[in-house]
Design a protein around this motif. Sequence first.
Motif, PDB file in Angstrom:
ATOM      1  N   SER A 135       1.478  -2.654  -0.149  1.00  8.60           N
ATOM      2  CA  SER A 135       1.638  -2.350  -1.161  1.00  8.60           C
ATOM      3  C   SER A 135       1.952  -0.608  -1.468  1.00  8.60           C
ATOM      4  O   SER A 135       1.776  -1.421  -3.239  1.00  8.60           O
ATOM      5  CB  SER A 135      -0.092  -2.853  -2.127  1.00  8.60           C
ATOM      6  OG  SER A 135      -1.089  -1.950  -1.210  1.00  8.60           O
ATOM      7  N   ASN A 136       2.136   0.582  -0.994  1.00 10.90           N
ATOM      8  CA  ASN A 136       2.684   0.698  -1.875  1.00 10.90           C
ATOM      9  C   ASN A 136       3.850   1.456  -1.475  1.00 10.90           C
ATOM     10  O   ASN A 136       5.009   2.098  -0.609  1.00 10.90           O
ATOM     11  CB  ASN A 136       1.790   3.061  -0.554  1.00 10.90           C
ATOM     12  CG  ASN A 136       1.688   3.787  -1.406  1.00 10.90           C
ATOM     13  OD1 ASN A 136       2.216   3.754  -2.315  1.00 10.90           O
ATOM     14  ND2 ASN A 136       0.481   4.624  -0.890  1.00 10.90           N
ATOM     15  N   THR A 137       4.709   0.783  -2.405  1.00 10.94           N
ATOM     16  CA  THR A 137       6.050   1.104  -2.553  1.00 10.94           C
ATOM     17  C   THR A 137       7.176   1.516  -2.668  1.00 10.94           C
ATOM     18  O   THR A 137       7.626   2.213  -1.707  1.00 10.94           O
ATOM     19  CB  THR A 137       6.695  -0.607  -3.655  1.00 10.94           C
ATOM     20  OG1 THR A 137       6.331   0.094  -4.391  1.00 10.94           O
ATOM     21  CG2 THR A 137       6.662  -1.517  -3.254  1.00 10.94           C
ATOM     22  N   GLU A 138       6.091   2.991  -3.447  1.00 10.38           N
ATOM     23  CA  GLU A 138       6.700   4.482  -3.684  1.00 10.38           C
ATOM     24  C   GLU A 138       6.262   5.225  -2.072  1.00 10.38           C
ATOM     25  O   GLU A 138       7.664   5.617  -2.320  1.00 10.38           O
ATOM     26  CB  GLU A 138       5.394   4.759  -4.972  1.00 10.38           C
ATOM     27  CG  GLU A 138       5.934   6.117  -5.350  1.00 10.38           C
ATOM     28  CD  GLU A 138       5.068   6.358  -6.603  1.00 10.38           C
ATOM     29  OE1 GLU A 138       5.461   8.606  -6.470  1.00 10.38           O
ATOM     30  OE2 GLU A 138       4.751   6.447  -6.783  1.00 10.38           O
ATOM     31  N   LEU A 139       5.229   5.357  -2.085  1.00 14.51           N
ATOM     32  CA  LEU A 139       5.744   5.928  -0.510  1.00 14.51           C
ATOM     33  C   LEU A 139       6.485   5.058   0.106  1.00 14.51           C
ATOM     34  O   LEU A 139       7.288   6.227   0.685  1.00 14.51           O
ATOM     35  CB  LEU A 139       4.296   6.020  -0.448  1.00 14.51           C
ATOM     36  CG  LEU A 139       4.195   6.639   0.990  1.00 14.51           C
ATOM     37  CD1 LEU A 139       3.824   8.372   0.984  1.00 14.51           C
ATOM     38  CD2 LEU A 139       2.441   6.686   0.961  1.00 14.51           C
ATOM     39  N   ILE A 179       2.034   9.953   9.228  1.00 15.28           N
ATOM     40  CA  ILE A 179       0.323   9.670  10.189  1.00 15.28           C
ATOM     41  C   ILE A 179      -0.081   8.800   8.656  1.00 15.28           C
ATOM     42  O   ILE A 179      -0.660   8.136   8.811  1.00 15.28           O
ATOM     43  CB  ILE A 179       0.204  10.353  10.636  1.00 15.28           C
ATOM     44  CG1 ILE A 179       0.828  10.101  11.920  1.00 15.28           C
ATOM     45  CG2 ILE A 179      -1.446   9.986  11.074  1.00 15.28           C
ATOM     46  CD1 ILE A 179       0.977  11.845  12.504  1.00 15.28           C
ATOM     47  N   LEU A 180       0.464   9.604   7.820  1.00 19.08           N
ATOM     48  CA  LEU A 180      -0.952   9.049   6.495  1.00 19.08           C
ATOM     49  C   LEU A 180      -0.671   7.795   5.517  1.00 19.08           C
ATOM     50  O   LEU A 180      -1.413   7.172   5.557  1.00 19.08           O
ATOM     51  CB  LEU A 180      -0.622  10.176   5.249  1.00 19.08           C
ATOM     52  CG  LEU A 180      -1.530  11.420   5.658  1.00 19.08           C
ATOM     53  CD1 LEU A 180      -0.321  12.748   5.330  1.00 19.08           C
ATOM     54  CD2 LEU A 180      -3.248  11.811   5.951  1.00 19.08           C
ATOM     55  N   PHE A 181       0.698   7.523   6.322  1.00 16.55           N
ATOM     56  CA  PHE A 181       1.349   6.544   5.414  1.00 16.55           C
ATOM     57  C   PHE A 181       0.296   5.157   6.132  1.00 16.55           C
ATOM     58  O   PHE A 181       0.245   3.970   5.331  1.00 16.55           O
ATOM     59  CB  PHE A 181       2.164   6.228   5.425  1.00 16.55           C
ATOM     60  CG  PHE A 181       3.224   4.956   5.702  1.00 16.55           C
ATOM     61  CD1 PHE A 181       2.786   4.144   4.090  1.00 16.55           C
ATOM     62  CD2 PHE A 181       3.350   4.143   6.541  1.00 16.55           C
ATOM     63  CE1 PHE A 181       4.004   3.414   3.983  1.00 16.55           C
ATOM     64  CE2 PHE A 181       4.058   3.306   6.497  1.00 16.55           C
ATOM     65  CZ  PHE A 181       4.385   2.256   4.996  1.00 16.55           C
ATOM     66  N   THR A 182       0.463   5.471   7.705  1.00 20.18           N
ATOM     67  CA  THR A 182      -0.427   3.821   7.854  1.00 20.18           C
ATOM     68  C   THR A 182      -1.638   3.569   7.290  1.00 20.18           C
ATOM     69  O   THR A 182      -2.154   2.536   7.989  1.00 20.18           O
ATOM     70  CB  THR A 182      -0.206   4.618   9.409  1.00 20.18           C
ATOM     71  OG1 THR A 182      -1.185   5.721   9.662  1.00 20.18           O
ATOM     72  CG2 THR A 182       1.239   4.742   9.867  1.00 20.18           C
ATOM     73  N   ASN A 183      -2.314   4.684   6.879  1.00 20.97           N
ATOM     74  CA  ASN A 183      -3.771   3.986   6.349  1.00 20.97           C
ATOM     75  C   ASN A 183      -3.148   2.750   5.103  1.00 20.97           C
ATOM     76  O   ASN A 183      -4.334   2.403   4.737  1.00 20.97           O
ATOM     77  CB  ASN A 183      -4.375   5.051   5.577  1.00 20.97           C
ATOM     78  CG  ASN A 183      -4.681   6.424   6.854  1.00 20.97           C
ATOM     79  OD1 ASN A 183      -5.428   5.723   7.604  1.00 20.97           O
ATOM     80  ND2 ASN A 183      -4.782   7.647   6.459  1.00 20.97           N
ATOM     81  N   HIS A 184      -2.086   2.819   4.601  1.00 19.93           N
ATOM     82  CA  HIS A 184      -2.041   1.900   3.918  1.00 19.93           C
ATOM     83  C   HIS A 184      -1.541   0.764   4.406  1.00 19.93           C
ATOM     84  O   HIS A 184      -0.350  -0.666   3.261  1.00 19.93           O
ATOM     85  CB  HIS A 184      -0.569   2.550   2.381  1.00 19.93           C
ATOM     86  CG  HIS A 184      -2.085   3.465   1.874  1.00 19.93           C
ATOM     87  ND1 HIS A 184      -2.276   3.895   0.973  1.00 19.93           N
ATOM     88  CD2 HIS A 184      -0.869   5.303   2.457  1.00 19.93           C
ATOM     89  CE1 HIS A 184      -2.849   4.604   0.536  1.00 19.93           C
ATOM     90  NE2 HIS A 184      -2.199   5.810   0.899  1.00 19.93           N
ATOM     91  N   VAL A 185      -0.922   0.267   5.628  1.00 17.19           N
ATOM     92  CA  VAL A 185      -0.794  -0.692   5.462  1.00 17.19           C
ATOM     93  C   VAL A 185      -1.844  -1.371   6.637  1.00 17.19           C
ATOM     94  O   VAL A 185      -2.755  -1.649   6.848  1.00 17.19           O
ATOM     95  CB  VAL A 185       0.237  -0.394   7.116  1.00 17.19           C
ATOM     96  CG1 VAL A 185       0.764  -1.626   8.677  1.00 17.19           C
ATOM     97  CG2 VAL A 185       1.435   0.802   7.100  1.00 17.19           C
ATOM     98  N   ASP A 186      -0.954  -2.653   5.765  1.00 17.74           N
ATOM     99  CA  ASP A 186      -2.336  -4.283   6.030  1.00 17.74           C
ATOM    100  C   ASP A 186      -2.821  -3.569   7.928  1.00 17.74           C
ATOM    101  O   ASP A 186      -2.215  -3.680   9.338  1.00 17.74           O
ATOM    102  CB  ASP A 186      -1.829  -5.388   6.387  1.00 17.74           C
ATOM    103  CG  ASP A 186      -1.373  -5.843   4.616  1.00 17.74           C
ATOM    104  OD1 ASP A 186      -1.942  -4.792   3.668  1.00 17.74           O
ATOM    105  OD2 ASP A 186      -0.842  -6.653   4.690  1.00 17.74           O
TER     106      ASP A 186
END
Length: 123
Positions: free
Chosen positions: A88-92, A18-25
Amino acid sequence: MDKFKLEERLIDFAANIILFTNHVDKSYAGNHLVGQIVRSSTSPALNYGEAQSAESKKDFIHKMGICLKELRETFNCLKIIERANLTSNTELINKLKIEVNELISIFVSSIKTAKTNSEIKNR
């Protein structure tokens, strides 16, 4: 793995997705995949809770299978997001792919054990 630790791990995984979705275009494709991955990543935690209250070994195996299917769907969503360059958050995303692969392995093993135990009991 202790069932309570696994449940917490599934909850943490869902929260991290859910937190990761903030980093999706924020695009048509991004929004579509965000909705899909939120559903598929939260489902295992919820279904695992149901599996713990299964009415039979067959019901337990079925519910664990649903968890496994949803984890595999989540993994595929992560791969699509990555390959389509929607983050762009490849690490996550790499950390999430490692975690979902570990969870998939746990469920494959658990289902295999439950099926073996069920077959032995039915002999």
